[in-house]
Design an enzyme around this catalytic site. Structure first.
Site, PDB file in Angstrom:
ATOM      1  N   GLU A  46      79.067 -38.783  -5.369  1.00 12.74           N
ATOM      2  CA  GLU A  46      77.727 -38.543  -5.919  1.00 12.74           C
ATOM      3  C   GLU A  46      77.771 -38.196  -7.395  1.00 12.74           C
ATOM      4  OE1 GLU A  46      78.760 -37.336  -3.022  1.00 12.74           O
ATOM      5  OE2 GLU A  46      77.296 -37.975  -1.526  1.00 12.74           O
ATOM      6  N   HIS A  70      71.877 -29.500   5.044  1.00 10.14           N
ATOM      7  CA  HIS A  70      71.094 -30.744   5.084  1.00 10.14           C
ATOM      8  C   HIS A  70      69.600 -30.533   4.858  1.00 10.14           C
ATOM      9  CE1 HIS A  70      74.676 -32.693   6.547  1.00 10.14           C
ATOM     10  NE2 HIS A  70      74.067 -33.827   6.761  1.00 10.14           N
TER      11      HIS A  70
HETATM   12  C1  LIG Z   1      78.735 -35.032  -0.248  1.00  6.80           C
HETATM   13  C2  LIG Z   1      78.291 -35.798   0.935  1.00  6.80           C
HETATM   14  N1  LIG Z   1      77.819 -37.031   0.773  1.00  6.80           N
HETATM   15  C3  LIG Z   1      77.371 -37.748   1.811  1.00  6.80           C
HETATM   16  C4  LIG Z   1      77.418 -37.237   3.070  1.00  6.80           C
HETATM   17  C5  LIG Z   1      76.900 -38.044   4.255  1.00  6.80           C
HETATM   18  N2  LIG Z   1      77.955 -38.331   5.202  1.00  6.80           N
HETATM   19  C6  LIG Z   1      78.110 -37.638   6.330  1.00  6.80           C
HETATM   20  S1  LIG Z   1      79.431 -38.155   7.231  1.00  6.80           S
HETATM   21  C7  LIG Z   1      79.775 -39.383   6.110  1.00  6.80           C
HETATM   22  C8  LIG Z   1      80.898 -40.337   6.336  1.00  6.80           C
HETATM   23  C9  LIG Z   1      82.192 -39.651   6.300  1.00  6.80           C
HETATM   24  O1  LIG Z   1      83.233 -40.542   6.509  1.00  6.80           O
HETATM   25  P1  LIG Z   1      84.684 -39.966   6.702  1.00  6.80           P
HETATM   26  O2  LIG Z   1      84.917 -38.889   5.714  1.00  6.80           O
HETATM   27  O3  LIG Z   1      85.611 -41.106   6.684  1.00  6.80           O
HETATM   28  O4  LIG Z   1      84.668 -39.269   8.130  1.00  6.80           O
HETATM   29  P2  LIG Z   1      84.291 -39.980   9.496  1.00  6.80           P
HETATM   30  O5  LIG Z   1      82.818 -39.789   9.658  1.00  6.80           O
HETATM   31  O6  LIG Z   1      84.690 -41.378   9.418  1.00  6.80           O
HETATM   32  O7  LIG Z   1      85.034 -39.209  10.522  1.00  6.80           O
HETATM   33  C10 LIG Z   1      78.883 -39.353   5.056  1.00  6.80           C
HETATM   34  C11 LIG Z   1      78.917 -40.265   3.918  1.00  6.80           C
HETATM   35  C12 LIG Z   1      77.920 -35.938   3.205  1.00  6.80           C
HETATM   36  N3  LIG Z   1      77.988 -35.339   4.397  1.00  6.80           N
HETATM   37  N4  LIG Z   1      78.354 -35.248   2.128  1.00  6.80           N
END
Ligand SMILES: Cc1ncc(C[n+]2csc(CCOP(=O)(O)OP(=O)(O)O)c2C)c(N)n1
Ligand SMILES: Cc1ncc(C[n+]2csc(CCOP(=O)(O)OP(=O)(O)O)c2C)c(N)n1
Ligand SMILES: [Mg+2]
Ligand SMILES: [Mg+2]
Lengths: 369, 325, 325, 369
Positions: free
Chosen positions: B60, B129
C-alpha cells in the site's frame, strides 16, 4: 564492489575517456567544476552572510553522477532526487540564480522560497526532490508507469543515497519496477553513510546491488567518481529504458567530503577514518578527469582559467540575484495548499440540481469479508 | 435517472471517468477480478485492460507513491483500498508528499489523485477492519476529504474528484453500499464544500456525516412523531467544510447535535461545535452534543458491536436531551 | 534541584530510567553518537552499551514494530524520531498494532512503548521537518500523548511514560530544547491527565499546549500591563485531557482562548472548545478563539515563517479581541 | 522450487518418516487430523448456525506447518501469526473451546470476543496474530531483540503467507534480523496466492527465498505438505536460533483448498486452475503422512477411528461450549483501551509537588539541522 575493497585500491587509474567525444568530456568537466565551485562558494558564504536559513546538504566529492546525467536527459524525462539535490537540479537544467534564491528564501527562488534546499521541485523542469528518505524513489515508479501507460518514450530517473535502501518502500519500488518493466533508472550514490551511520551498522550485508539483482533487476556497480564511466553506463541504461527494455539499477560508489548537512565539518565526531577521507580526496572526480584530459590535450591551465572565470561570474551573479531579490509575502495560505480551479471537471461534467435519497433504508450487514 | 445502489454508482462513475479520459487509471488490490472490490470495479478491466486497471501488490505504501508519480506525469489515478486500515501503510506518502506537493511547488503542480477508502462495519470486522480516520485526513492541509452518504453523491463526488485538481480521499462506508437513490446516467458533478439539507426543521440542527446521515434521517422521522422537528444537514465533504450551511442552520434552531461515524475526541464533531462556538459564541440555546463512537477500538463480537455503535434509541435520546435541555 | 535545559532533562530522564531498570532500551537513528539527537541521548551508549542504545537503520516502520515486539517480550523501549515527519512511515504500526494491542488482548497485555518525536521549527525546516501531528495521536484510542512545555515536565512525563503501562507519544518541540527550569535530580513523576495553572488570572482562560505555553505566558505578562489578567493553563498531556481543569478555569473567567501549535482545523483546540461548549453550553461570555497555525504546510523561507507562526502581536490581538468582545 | 515446477511433479513421493520417532509422527498426524476436522466442522456450521459473525480464514490443506511447530515450541517461545491463524493458535497450546468461543463472539473466547478469528492474541500463551499483512512479522523482530537483550534462550517464530513478502516492511525485518543475528525463525507458507492474486502478478521474480538469502539470511525451501520434513527443518532452525546462531527463513510451498475467506468456495472466480487444485489435493499433507505410517504399521483403521472419535468429541464439546457461553457486555470502554494502573512507576518514581518555569525565556533558533 564495496567501500572497504575500494579503499585498498589507492589511486583509481581506470578512468579513461576513450570513446567519448571531446565535446562531451568538456561538458562533463565543466559541469563538475561549476557544481564544485558553486557548492564551495555557498559553503563559504553560509555563516558570514547568515542569510541561508535552511538546512543544506552539499555534495562536494559527488559531482560525477549529476554531471553524467546532465547530458543524457531531455526536458520530458523526469528526474527525482533525494535531499542532496543541488547537482541534480542543475543537471536537469535548473538555473543557478533560482537555486541560490531558493536557499536564500527569496520570492525568486526555484520554489518561491517555500521549499528550501532539500525540497526543490520545479514542475517546468520535471525535476523534483524531497527530504523524506526513499519517498522520491517510490514516486518515480508512478512517473514511469505513467509514461508506459501513455506509450511515451520518456524515462524517469531517480537518484538517492545508500540510506534510501534501508527503507522497505525502496524494495517495494524495485519489485514493482521489475514486475511492470518500467522505463525507470535507479541511481544509487553509495557514499557509505546515512548521516554518520555506516552501511555496516544498518544492513546485514554490504551488497545492495546483489540484493537488488535478486529481485530480477538489471544492475551495474561502478566506481562513482569516474564520470566517463558513469556517462556510458547511464547512457546505456536510459537508452534501454527508453526502448521499453525495462528498468536498471546503478550503484555508484562515491564519497561525501563535507559534513552531512550544513557548511561545516562533522569529522570531529569520529565516525569516519582519516585514511578513508584521504583515499576519496585523492580520487576527486574532477581531478581524475582533468588528468586524463590533460594527457589528451583537452585541457590546459588557460582553458581552465577561462572556465573558472566564467563560472565564478555566474556564481557572483547568482549571489547578487539572490541577495537583491525580495522576500516572499503571503496573506492567502489556502490557495497555496488547494487548487480552486477545476478546468477538467468544468469541461467534462454536468451540473445537476437534484438529490433524492430514500431515508428509510436500513444499512446492510456485509458478509464475512 | 434510475434508482441505483451506492456500489453500482461507484462502478458507473469509474467507468464513465475512464471513458471520458484515457488519463484515468484504477489501481488497487484485486480491482481486476470479477468480484471487483464489492462490485465497484467489476467489468472495468474488460473494457479498459490491465494497463489502466491495475491489480497492485500488497504494498500500500508504494501504491500511494505510484499514484503520486502518475499524477505528476499527467495521469488521474484512482487508488482503491478495501479497508481504510490497510491504507495506514501509506500515510508517509500521503502526509509527506501527496498533501504538500502543491504547496511546496509554490502552487505550480497539483496532484489529482483520488483515494477511495472503504470502512468496514458489522460481521466482526474488529479493530483492524473498521477504522474511518477521516478526521485525520481533514486535519491535514492540502487534501480534500469527502464522506458521501448517498449513491447520488458518491457518483458526483467521485467524478468531481477525478476531474478536479486536488488530491482527494473519499471515505466509503461499506454499510451504505446496498443503499439506493436516484442516480442520473450522465457524468455529473457534486461540488466540494457544499452541504445539503436533507430534512428541513426548526427545533434542532443535526449535522451528520457519511454513514450517520441515514441514521440521522431515521431518527428525525421518529422524533417528528413526538413533535420534534429536526433539521438534518448532510456535510457530504468535510474538507472543505460548508461552514455557512452549518451556521445558518444553527442560527435558526439554536440547538446542535453532530453525528460523526468516528471516535468522539478530536474529530469532525469537535470541529463543527468549535466552529459554531467561535462564530456564534453564546447563541446556543442548549448545550450542543456529539453522537460518535466511544474513544475505543472496535470489538469483533456482534454483542459488543451493538453496544459500540450508536443505535436508534441512543441517538434519539441524545437528540431529545439537546432539544429539551 | 538545579536549573536545567529541556534537552538535558530528557537526557537525565533516559539515563535514570536505564539505571532503574535493565528493561529500558533506547532505539533511534544516531542515538549512539556523541551528538546524541540534539544532546538528548549523549553519553548513554558509554554507560549502557549498544545492545541497549541501538542506532537503528533508516526504517522507521520496522523501528516501531520492533518497539512493540520488545514491549511484548517485557521490555520498556524508548523510540526516538529526529522529526515527527520521519515517523509517518511507522503509522501502520502505531494505528493497527501499538494503539490496539491492549484492546484486542481483552485488556490482558499493555505495551509500555514510549515514542519521543521532535518537532522542527525555524531555520527553514520547511514542510517535511516541522509537522507536529499531536492531534492525530490524541484522536486515536489506546495512546497517551504528552506535549511537555518545560524541562521539569519533560523529565517527569518521560519517566512516567517509560514506567507506566500504556504506549505513549511525547511530542518535543525543538525550540524548547534550550529553555530551562528547575529540575529535581531524583527520578520523579508527572502524571498524565493533570494540567497545571501556570499563571492565575480572572479575565480570560488561555489553554496552551506545548510550545505555545511560553508564548502564552509572555503574552499574559504583556497584557497584564494593559490591565488584562489572563489565566494560563498548560495542558501538559492531551490524552488524557484534564477536562476538569479546563472547565474550572472557564467557569471562572467565562472567556476562552486555546493556543495549539498545530493546524487549526480538527485539532486539539477544536476539542477544547467543543468540550467546554458541551459542558457549559452558553456560559461563554464572549466567543472563544483559537490561536493555531494556518491550515497550510510550513514554508521554508524565514520571511514566510514569520507570517506562518503566531507571534507576540498576533497572539495579543486575539486575546484582546476575546476579552473585549 | 516454485509452484509451477511442483505442479509437474505428480504425487509427492519423497515423504519419509525415517529418523523421526513414532511418538512424534503420531503427534504430528493427530495434530493435522484434529486441525482438519475442526476446520471442516466450523465450515459446515458457519452458515447454518449463522452465529460465527466474523471473517474466518480457514487453513485446510495447510495443516503441516502448524503441526510441525506444535512440537517444537515451549511456552516461553513466542509465535506470531498472520490472519490464517487457527492452526498456529492450536500449535501454541490454545484451547479449542476458547477458539470456537472467540469465533462465536463469546465472553469465554480466547480474547473475550473482542478480537475475532483473525486477531486472536493470547498473552498467556505468547501467541499473537493480526489481520494487517506483515505486521506480526515485523513485531517478531522486536520480540527476538528482547530475548537477545535479556540473553534468554527463547525463540520467536513468525508465520505468514507469500502475500506478506509483497510489503516493504517485510524486507526491513529480514535485513534487521540478519544485522542483529536475532533468535528468530521466519516461516513463510507460500500458497501462491494473496487472496486471488498469484505471485506472478505481484512480484517480478518468483524466488522469495533467493531474495531473502541475498540479504544474508539462512534460508530453506521445502515442500510444505511433507510434515516430517518440516518438523526436521523447523527443529534445526529453532535450535540454531536458540543457540544464538542467528535467524532462519523457511519457505514452505503449500496450498489453500478452500476459499480465501469464509466457509465457501471462490474457485468460480477462475483465478486458479483445476489441475493445480487437483495436484494439491492429491498431495494432502495428512494423506501423505498416513500412507507412510500405514507402511510402517504406525497407523491402521482402528487407531484412526479412535482418534477421530476423540477429536470429534473435542469438537462437539467446543461447539457446545461456544454456543452456551454468554456474550460479553461492556459499559466501560476506557479501561479496555488504557491501563490505569502504574505499578512500576509507583515503585520507582518519586512524587514531587512543584514546578518552576521562567516564562521570560525566548525560544531558541535551532541550527541548520
Ligand atoms: C496491509 C493489508 N493489506 C491488505 C490486506 C487484505 N488481505 C487480507 S488477507 C490477504 C492475502 C494474504 O495472502 P498471504 O499473505 O499469502 O496469506 P494467505 O491468505 O494466502 O494465507 C490480503 C491481501 C490486509 N489484511 N492487510
Ligand atoms: C524517513 C526519513 N528518516 C530519516 C531522515 C533523516 N535523514 C536525513 S538525510 C539522512 C541520511 C541519508 O543518507 P543517504 O540516503 O545515504 O544520503 P546521503 O545523505 O548520504 O547523500 C537521514 C537519515 C529523513 N530525511 N527521512
Ligand atoms: Mg549515503
Ligand atoms: Mg498466500
Amino acid at each position: 564492489m564495496n567501500h572497504g575493497e575500494l579503499l585498498k585500491m589507492g589511486e583509481y587509474n581506470h578512468l579513461s575517456i576513450e570513446g567519448c567525444s571531446p565535446d562531451i568530456i568538456r561538458c562533463l568537466y565543466r559541469f563538475m567544476l561549476r557544481l564544485r565551485r558553486c557548492q564551495e562558494a555557498l559553503i563559504k558564504e553560509y555563516y558570514p552572510a547568515d542569510e541561508m536559513r535552511c538546512p543544506v546538504h552539499f555534495c562536494i566529492g559527488q559531482e560525477a553522477s549529476p554531471a553524467a546525467l546532465s547530458l543524457l536527459l531531455s526536458q520530458s524525462d523526469y528526474l527525482l532526487s533525494h535531499h542532496r539535490c543541488h547537482g541534480y537540479y542543475l543537471a536537469k537544467g535548473g538555473s543557478m540564480n533560482a537555486l541560490f534564491a531558493e536557499i536564500y528564501g527569496r520570492a525568486t527562488g526555484a520554489n518561491g522560497g517555500i521549499a528550501g534546499s532539500q525540497d526543490i521541485s520545479v514542475h517546468d523542469l520535471n525535476f523534483f526532490s524531497g527530504a523524506i528518505l526513499s519517498g522520491s524513489v517510490a514516486i518515480a515508479v508512478g512517473v514511469a508507469l505513467g509514461f508506459q501507460t501513455k506509450a511515451l518514450r520518456s524515462v524517469a530517473v531517480t537518484a538517492f543515497g545508500d540510506g534510501a535502501t534501508d527503507q522497505g518502500i525502496f524494495w517495494e519500488a524495485i519489485n514493482y519496477a521489475v514486475l511492470r518493466r518500467l522505463p525507470l533508472v535507479f541511481v544509487c550514490e553509495n557514499n557509505r553513510y546515512s548521516t554518520y551511520a555506516p552501511l555496516s551498522k544498518r544492513q546485514g550485508k554490504e551488497n545492495i546491488s546483489e540484493r537488488v539483482q535478486s529481485f530480477g533487476m538489471n544492475v551495474k556497480t561502478v566506481f562513482g567518481n569516474d564520470v566517463a564511466l558513469l556517462y556510458s553506463v547511464f547512457s546505456n541504461a536510459i537508452e534501454e529504458a527508453r526502448e521499453g527494455r525495462g528498468p536498471c539499477f546503478i550503484e555508484a560508489f562515491t564519497y561525501r567530503w563535507n559534513a552531512h548537512v550544513g557548511p561545516g565539518e562533522d569529522d570531529y565526531l569520529g565516525y569516519r577514518s582519516v585514511a578513508e577521507r584521504e583515499f576519496w580526496k585523492k580520487n576527486c572526480p574532477i581531478a581524475l578527469l582533468e588528468k586524463q584530459m590533460v594527457g589528451q590535450n583537452l585541457m590546459d591551465s588557460k582553458i581552465k582559467e577561462k572556465m573558472i572565470v566564467e563560472i565564478d561570474q555566474e556564481i557572483a551573479t547568482a549571489f547578487q540575484f539572490a541577495k537583491e531579490s525580495p522576500f516572499p509575502h503571503l496573506k492567502e495560505w489556502s490557495q497555496l495548499n488547494y487548487n480552486i480551479d477545476t478546468p477538467q471537471a468544468d469541461r467534462l461534467l454536468e451540473t445537476i440540481d437534484s438529490s433524492f435519497f430514500d431515508q428509510n433504508q436500513k444499512e446492510a450487514m456485509p458478509g464475512p469479508y | 435517472m434510475t434508482q441505483q445502489t451506492y456500489s453500482k454508482a461507484i462502478n458507473q462513475a469509474l467507468y464513465q471517468a475512464m471513458e471520458l479520459s484515457s488519463n484515468v487509471l484504477v489501481l488497487g488490490q484485486l480491482v481486476d477480478y470479477q468480484s471487483g472490490v464489492f462490485g465497484t470495479t467489476t467489468g472495468l478491466v474488460d473494457k479498459f485492460g490491465t494497463q489502466r486497471v491495475c491489480d497492485f501488490p500488497v504494498a500500500e505504501s508504494l501504491m500511494t507513491s505510484t499514484g503520486i508519480g502518475l499524477a505528476m506525469s499527467g495521469m488521474r489515478p484512482v487508488l482503491v483500498h478495501q479497508r481504510v486500515d490497510f491504507m495506514m501503510y501509506s500515510l508517509d506518502a500521503i502526509v509527506n508528499w501527496l498533501s504538500l506537493m502543491r504547496f511546496k511547488s509554490n502552487g505550480k503542480l497539483s496532484l489529482p489523485v483520488t483515494i477511495r477508502a472503504i470502512v468496514g462495519k458489522g460481521w466482526g470486522q474488529g479493530p483492524q477492519h473498521s477504522k474511518s480516520m477521516h478526521a485525520w485526513f481533514a486535519h491535514l492541509p492540502g487534501l480534500r476529504v469527502a464522506v458521501p452518504a448517498t449513491a447520488y453523491d458518491i457518483k458526483g463526488l467521485l467524478l468531481e474528484s477525478i476531474f478536479g485538481e486536488n488530491p482527494t480521499i473519499i471515505i466509503e462506508h461499506r454499510s451504505l453500499f446496498s443503499m439506493t437513490s436516484e442516480v442520473p446516467d450522465i457524468p455529473y458533478r457534486v461540488r466540494f464544500g457544499e452541504a445539503v439539507v436533507r430534512r428541513k426543521g426548526k427545533d434542532v440542527t443535526i449535522v451528520a456525516i457519511g454513514f450517520m446521515v441515514p441514521q440521522a434521517l431515521r431518527a428525525a422521522e421518529k422524533l417528528a412523531l413526538e413533535g420534534i422537528d429536526a433539521e438534518v444537514l448532510d456535510l457530504r465533504t468535510i474538507s472543505p467544510l460548508d461552514e455557512e450551511a452549518i451556521c445558518n442552520s444553527v442560527a435558526k434552531t439554536g440547538k446542535l447535535v453532530v453525528m460523526d461515524p468516528a471516535w468522539k475526541s478530536i474529530g469532525m464533531a469537535a470541529e463543527v461545535i468549535a466552529l459554531v462556538s467561535e462564530k456564534m459564541g453564546s447563541n446556543f440555546k442548549t448545550k450542543p452534543a456529539r453522537i460518535c463512537y466511544p474513544n475505543s477500538h472496535t470489538p469483533a463480537s456482534s454483542a459488543l458491536e451493538v453496544e459500540y455503535y450508536p443505535n436508534e434509541t441512543s441517538i434519539a435520546n441524545v437528540i431529545r436531551s439537546v432539544v429539551y435541555a
